[in-house]
Enzyme design. Sequence first.
Site, PDB file in Angstrom:
ATOM      1  N   CYS B  86      19.690  -9.914  72.229  1.00  0.00           N
ATOM      2  CA  CYS B  86      19.853  -8.582  71.642  1.00  0.00           C
ATOM      3  C   CYS B  86      19.552  -7.497  72.679  1.00  0.00           C
ATOM      4  CB  CYS B  86      19.001  -8.475  70.372  1.00  0.00           C
ATOM      5  SG  CYS B  86      19.590  -7.239  69.216  1.00  0.00           S
ATOM      6  N   HIS B 203      20.021 -13.422  66.961  1.00  0.00           N
ATOM      7  CA  HIS B 203      18.635 -13.807  67.187  1.00  0.00           C
ATOM      8  C   HIS B 203      18.392 -15.275  66.876  1.00  0.00           C
ATOM      9  CE1 HIS B 203      16.761  -9.804  67.819  1.00  0.00           C
ATOM     10  NE2 HIS B 203      17.806  -9.379  67.135  1.00  0.00           N
ATOM     11  N   GLU B 205      15.965 -17.024  67.782  1.00  0.00           N
ATOM     12  CA  GLU B 205      14.527 -17.245  67.542  1.00  0.00           C
ATOM     13  C   GLU B 205      14.150 -16.962  66.081  1.00  0.00           C
ATOM     14  OE1 GLU B 205      15.816 -14.585  68.626  1.00  0.00           O
ATOM     15  OE2 GLU B 205      14.595 -12.810  68.290  1.00  0.00           O
TER      16      GLU B 205
END
Lengths: 77, 228
Positions: B86, B203, B205
């Site tokens: 990002c 994302h 994660e």
Amino acid sequence: MKITVHVMLKPSVFDPQGEAVKKAIHGLGMENVKSARIGKIIELEIEGENDVKTRAKLEEICRDLLSNPVIETYRIE
Amino acid sequence: MKFAVIRFPGSNCDQDCYRVLKDELRQEVRYVWHKDTRLDEDEIIILPGGFSYGDYLRCGAVARFSPIMQAVRQAAERGQLVLGICNGFQILCEAGLLPGALVRNRNLHFICENVFLRAETNQTPFTSAYQQGQVLRVPIAHGEGCFMAEPRVLDALEKNNQIVFRYADASGKISSATNPNGSALNIAGICNEARNVLGMMPHPERACEALLSGADGLGLFQSLIQKP
């Protein structure tokens, strides 16, 4: 000395903000506005001489920081 | 493996990256403040998401000049793995470590939702644990995620198999309907020519736990760990 840097999106880059503003302008009754594009103005107050060295450094800063040459062009005044 | 998660003023996805690596995958990981200048040669470097420098001027425009970025550039040039997520992707593009630029989403909205990605290639150290064409469900959360590049750059990315993730639908089909932000070629993530630097807007994660909306992102970190 006062320097003004104008940063605009390259003509080939679609400007959704400009489009939204254009539509808002039409909504306010000015339908003959065919396009609106939004840029940035950066005003710099620089101490010292307007010499070749300063000018060269300023160009570098315009290229590396103040604009993104992939999508923008700049003009120094 | 050893990981370094860089923190810029305004980074806010650093802890999620750290948590996945340390608590879930039991890897050695440390935070690196943007003013530090040292990265170890055996560290995998992560530039996390967030709003470094408040997205002032342009997203990532100021962070690319942080002291740590000198070390990140040297590491990338040595072939070390660098992952930008990002805002991290935005910083890598501003720094010229990846081509192109990320601009305002086409519909001007900040989009915060789960999307489907298609892994276009597993021939990268970041996607080796995925099948080519595998569909992943991963969240995005961005206002400036529209990837742009000149036509010849886009051609090169395609020819060199550098497009790593594309926005798709659940069955892996790619179309403008599956493109949340107007990115050229539905690009969600790309790598450099040497394939050691990856930038992606979604994302991964945030998709590492079944309890928290899915674990399709785990494969990316597992790819990094299983790297020979």
